[in-house]
Design a protein around this motif. Structure first.
Motif, PDB file in Angstrom:
ATOM      1  N   SER A 192      -8.267  -8.279   0.174  1.00 14.16           N
ATOM      2  CA  SER A 192      -9.012  -9.030   1.185  1.00 14.16           C
ATOM      3  C   SER A 192      -8.332 -10.348   1.523  1.00 14.16           C
ATOM      4  N   HIS A 193      -7.416 -10.811   0.649  1.00 13.43           N
ATOM      5  CA  HIS A 193      -6.683 -12.054   0.876  1.00 13.43           C
ATOM      6  C   HIS A 193      -5.244 -11.805   1.351  1.00 13.43           C
ATOM      7  N   CYS A 194      -4.919 -10.545   1.640  1.00 16.48           N
ATOM      8  CA  CYS A 194      -3.533 -10.183   1.974  1.00 16.48           C
ATOM      9  C   CYS A 194      -3.322  -9.991   3.473  1.00 16.48           C
ATOM     10  N   SER A 195      -2.071 -10.200   3.893  1.00 18.03           N
ATOM     11  CA  SER A 195      -1.581  -9.744   5.192  1.00 18.03           C
ATOM     12  C   SER A 195      -0.413  -8.819   4.897  1.00 18.03           C
ATOM     13  N   VAL A 196      -0.473  -7.583   5.386  1.00 21.98           N
ATOM     14  CA  VAL A 196       0.535  -6.574   5.080  1.00 21.98           C
ATOM     15  C   VAL A 196       1.346  -6.269   6.336  1.00 21.98           C
ATOM     16  N   TYR A 197       2.656  -6.309   6.188  1.00 21.07           N
ATOM     17  CA  TYR A 197       3.599  -5.952   7.253  1.00 21.07           C
ATOM     18  C   TYR A 197       4.383  -4.735   6.789  1.00 21.07           C
ATOM     19  N   ALA A 198       4.193  -3.613   7.473  1.00 21.47           N
ATOM     20  CA  ALA A 198       4.807  -2.344   7.064  1.00 21.47           C
ATOM     21  C   ALA A 198       5.807  -1.893   8.111  1.00 21.47           C
ATOM     22  N   CYS A 199       6.986  -1.486   7.650  1.00 16.80           N
ATOM     23  CA  CYS A 199       8.032  -1.040   8.574  1.00 16.80           C
ATOM     24  C   CYS A 199       8.770   0.142   7.958  1.00 16.80           C
ATOM     25  N   GLY A 200       8.876   1.216   8.724  1.00 14.72           N
ATOM     26  CA  GLY A 200       9.558   2.414   8.243  1.00 14.72           C
ATOM     27  C   GLY A 200       9.042   3.624   8.985  1.00 14.72           C
ATOM     28  N   SER A 201       8.919   4.731   8.285  1.00 19.87           N
ATOM     29  CA  SER A 201       8.489   5.969   8.934  1.00 19.87           C
ATOM     30  C   SER A 201       7.044   5.863   9.392  1.00 19.87           C
ATOM     31  N   ASP A 202       6.742   6.580  10.465  1.00 17.67           N
ATOM     32  CA  ASP A 202       5.383   6.567  10.991  1.00 17.67           C
ATOM     33  C   ASP A 202       4.406   7.153   9.976  1.00 17.67           C
ATOM     34  N   ALA A 203       4.848   8.158   9.222  1.00 15.09           N
ATOM     35  CA  ALA A 203       3.982   8.771   8.208  1.00 15.09           C
ATOM     36  C   ALA A 203       3.604   7.760   7.145  1.00 15.09           C
ATOM     37  N   MET A 204       4.578   6.960   6.681  1.00 18.72           N
ATOM     38  CA  MET A 204       4.280   5.938   5.690  1.00 18.72           C
ATOM     39  C   MET A 204       3.282   4.928   6.238  1.00 18.72           C
ATOM     40  N   ILE A 205       3.472   4.512   7.464  1.00 18.70           N
ATOM     41  CA  ILE A 205       2.602   3.485   8.045  1.00 18.70           C
ATOM     42  C   ILE A 205       1.169   3.989   8.171  1.00 18.70           C
ATOM     43  N   HIS A 206       0.992   5.206   8.659  1.00 19.16           N
ATOM     44  CA  HIS A 206      -0.357   5.758   8.770  1.00 19.16           C
ATOM     45  C   HIS A 206      -1.020   5.875   7.402  1.00 19.16           C
ATOM     46  N   SER A 207      -0.270   6.404   6.420  1.00 16.82           N
ATOM     47  CA  SER A 207      -0.830   6.582   5.078  1.00 16.82           C
ATOM     48  C   SER A 207      -1.157   5.242   4.437  1.00 16.82           C
ATOM     49  N   ALA A 208      -0.251   4.276   4.605  1.00 21.61           N
ATOM     50  CA  ALA A 208      -0.459   2.960   4.002  1.00 21.61           C
ATOM     51  C   ALA A 208      -1.671   2.270   4.603  1.00 21.61           C
ATOM     52  N   LYS A 209      -1.798   2.315   5.908  1.00 21.51           N
ATOM     53  CA  LYS A 209      -2.939   1.637   6.536  1.00 21.51           C
ATOM     54  C   LYS A 209      -4.257   2.249   6.078  1.00 21.51           C
ATOM     55  N   GLU A 210      -4.305   3.573   6.024  1.00 19.17           N
ATOM     56  CA  GLU A 210      -5.536   4.234   5.600  1.00 19.17           C
ATOM     57  C   GLU A 210      -5.888   3.877   4.157  1.00 19.17           C
ATOM     58  N   ALA A 211      -4.892   3.961   3.257  1.00 23.23           N
ATOM     59  CA  ALA A 211      -5.152   3.695   1.843  1.00 23.23           C
ATOM     60  C   ALA A 211      -5.518   2.241   1.595  1.00 23.23           C
ATOM     61  N   LEU A 212      -4.829   1.325   2.249  1.00 21.27           N
ATOM     62  CA  LEU A 212      -5.045  -0.097   1.977  1.00 21.27           C
ATOM     63  C   LEU A 212      -6.338  -0.615   2.597  1.00 21.27           C
ATOM     64  N   THR A 213      -6.680  -0.139   3.790  1.00 19.12           N
ATOM     65  CA  THR A 213      -7.938  -0.584   4.391  1.00 19.12           C
ATOM     66  C   THR A 213      -9.129  -0.027   3.613  1.00 19.12           C
ATOM     67  N   LEU A 214      -9.005   1.190   3.097  1.00 19.47           N
ATOM     68  CA  LEU A 214     -10.066   1.741   2.254  1.00 19.47           C
ATOM     69  C   LEU A 214     -10.236   0.919   0.976  1.00 19.47           C
ATOM     70  N   ALA A 215      -9.119   0.313   0.514  1.00 21.52           N
ATOM     71  CA  ALA A 215      -9.151  -0.477  -0.717  1.00 21.52           C
ATOM     72  C   ALA A 215      -9.519  -1.935  -0.480  1.00 21.52           C
ATOM     73  N   GLY A 216      -9.801  -2.312   0.773  1.00 18.23           N
ATOM     74  CA  GLY A 216     -10.284  -3.663   1.020  1.00 18.23           C
ATOM     75  C   GLY A 216      -9.443  -4.541   1.915  1.00 18.23           C
ATOM     76  N   LEU A 217      -8.302  -4.051   2.405  1.00 18.66           N
ATOM     77  CA  LEU A 217      -7.489  -4.855   3.322  1.00 18.66           C
ATOM     78  C   LEU A 217      -8.157  -4.899   4.690  1.00 18.66           C
ATOM     79  N   PRO A 218      -8.376  -6.092   5.263  1.00 20.55           N
ATOM     80  CA  PRO A 218      -8.911  -6.155   6.634  1.00 20.55           C
ATOM     81  C   PRO A 218      -7.939  -5.484   7.609  1.00 20.55           C
ATOM     82  N   SER A 219      -8.429  -4.593   8.437  1.00 19.61           N
ATOM     83  CA  SER A 219      -7.535  -3.825   9.313  1.00 19.61           C
ATOM     84  C   SER A 219      -6.738  -4.726  10.248  1.00 19.61           C
TER      85      SER A 219
END
Length: 332
Positions: A289-316
């Motif tokens: 909830s206190h993080c800002s995440v910047y993801a760069c790489g494959s589209d599959a990684m980005i989709h998976s990372a956003k889903e997993a991290l927002t479910l774990a509490g990262l503000p979208s």
């Protein structure tokens, strides 16, 4: 002519046949984007009311996302007045993209499938950009491909690119078999919205796979110049690959204080972290909830990372991404 209204209350006119993204830019309103081809999902926004039409296929959306009303602003036109759920970039002023000539100054093999290309602009030429942005290189036969800038702005008029080889890639064949120092090329940029914002006193996390580390490198190089009141509380970098050779330079030589976690998925001898980088991040128990995440790489990684991290509490709205997608079957 249709009226587009955003979550912020800002509005602009959009003409028939012109994408929502382009219409916003014409009105000096900057929306997030990356590929501009409908292949990634950086420009994803939700239609609250009104009708839109796809100009080309939205490959960056799943069928369920489409059913929920999500669209890609880079390849959608408005066919009626529309209200969109999307955050614009506020007061950020983007440097205008322009086309100019350049020459190859240096070529260096960083790995069997990665080459560093340093481009040199003519004396007196100006190329202003924000670390994290990308440019298009226009090569032989007017073939055009997009590459992230791998360096912070410099005074010597050089630009660094990290380019991965792709089987049967037209530009890949040029870079790895034909390119030579002093070759004359053209570039168009800067482009993209993958740059730092809203990070003051937050825990800043970079997730990168493969040559997705290039814009992260540029941002890290520029961090010492960030004003103290805009600095994050901490910086973490997770860089993933399959084998040791995929981590093709020593990230720890970059300036600044950051925690670096290399991650591999297929090496038999690797003693460090394994698996998907977003899973490794979750194991680090940061307060998302206190993080800002910047993801760069494959589209599959980005989709998976956003889903997993927002479910774990990262503000979208604190997840930013730059997906590396191919321009076509022969793209690098």
């Amino acid at each position: 002519m249709a009226l587009i209204t955003l979550s912020s209350g800002k509005s602009f006119q959009s003409s028939n046949g012109v994408s929502i993204l382009e219409s916003a830019a014409q009105s000096q309103i900057n929306l997030p984007y990356s590929c501009k081809t409908g292949r990634c999902s950086t420009c994803k926004c939700k239609v609250i009311s009104g009708e839109t039409k796809a100009l080309v296929a939205e490959l960056g959306l799943t069928e369920s996302e489409k059913a929920e009303g999500w669209i890609l602003s880079c390849v959608r036109e408005a066919t009626s007045d529309v209200v969109l759920e999307v955050e614009d970039l506020g007061g950020v002023v983007l440097h205008p993209a322009k086309t100019q000539v350049c020459r190859i100054s240096r070529l260096e093999k960083l790995a069997p499938d990665v080459i560093k290309v340093v481009l040199r602009l003519p004396p007196g030429a100006l190329f202003n950009f924000m670390p994290g942005q990308y440019l298009d290189v226009i090569g032989p036969g007017s073939v055009r491909r997009s590459y992230s800038l791998a360096n912070a702005p410099k005074t010597d008029n050089t630009l660094e690119l990290h380019i991965r080889a792709v089987e049967n890639g037209v530009m890949s064949h040029y870079w790895f078999n034909q390119a030579k120092v002093n070759d004359l090329l053209r570039l168009h940029g800067p482009q993209g919205t993958f740059f730092l914002r809203n990070i003051a006193q937050r825990d800043l996390v970079f997730l990168a796979t493969g040559t997705g580390i290039a814009p992260v490198k540029a941002i890290l190089e520029a961090m010492p110049g960030v004003s103290p009141n805009q600095l994050p509380r901490s910086v973490s970098v997770l860089w993933g690959g399959r084998h040791e050779r995929d981590l093709y330079f020593n990230l720890e030589e970059l300036p600044g204080a950051f925690q670096y976690t290399p991650v591999l998925s297929r090496s038999a001898t690797w003693k460090g972290e394994r698996g998907y980088i977003q899973d490794v991040l979750l194991r680090q128990k940061l307060k998302l909830s206190h993080c800002s995440v910047y993801a760069c790489g494959s589209d599959a990684m980005i989709h998976s990372a956003k889903e997993a991290l927002t479910l774990a509490g990262l503000p979208s709205h604190h997840f930013y991404s730059d997906a590396f997608v191919c321009s076509g079957t022969n793209a690098p």
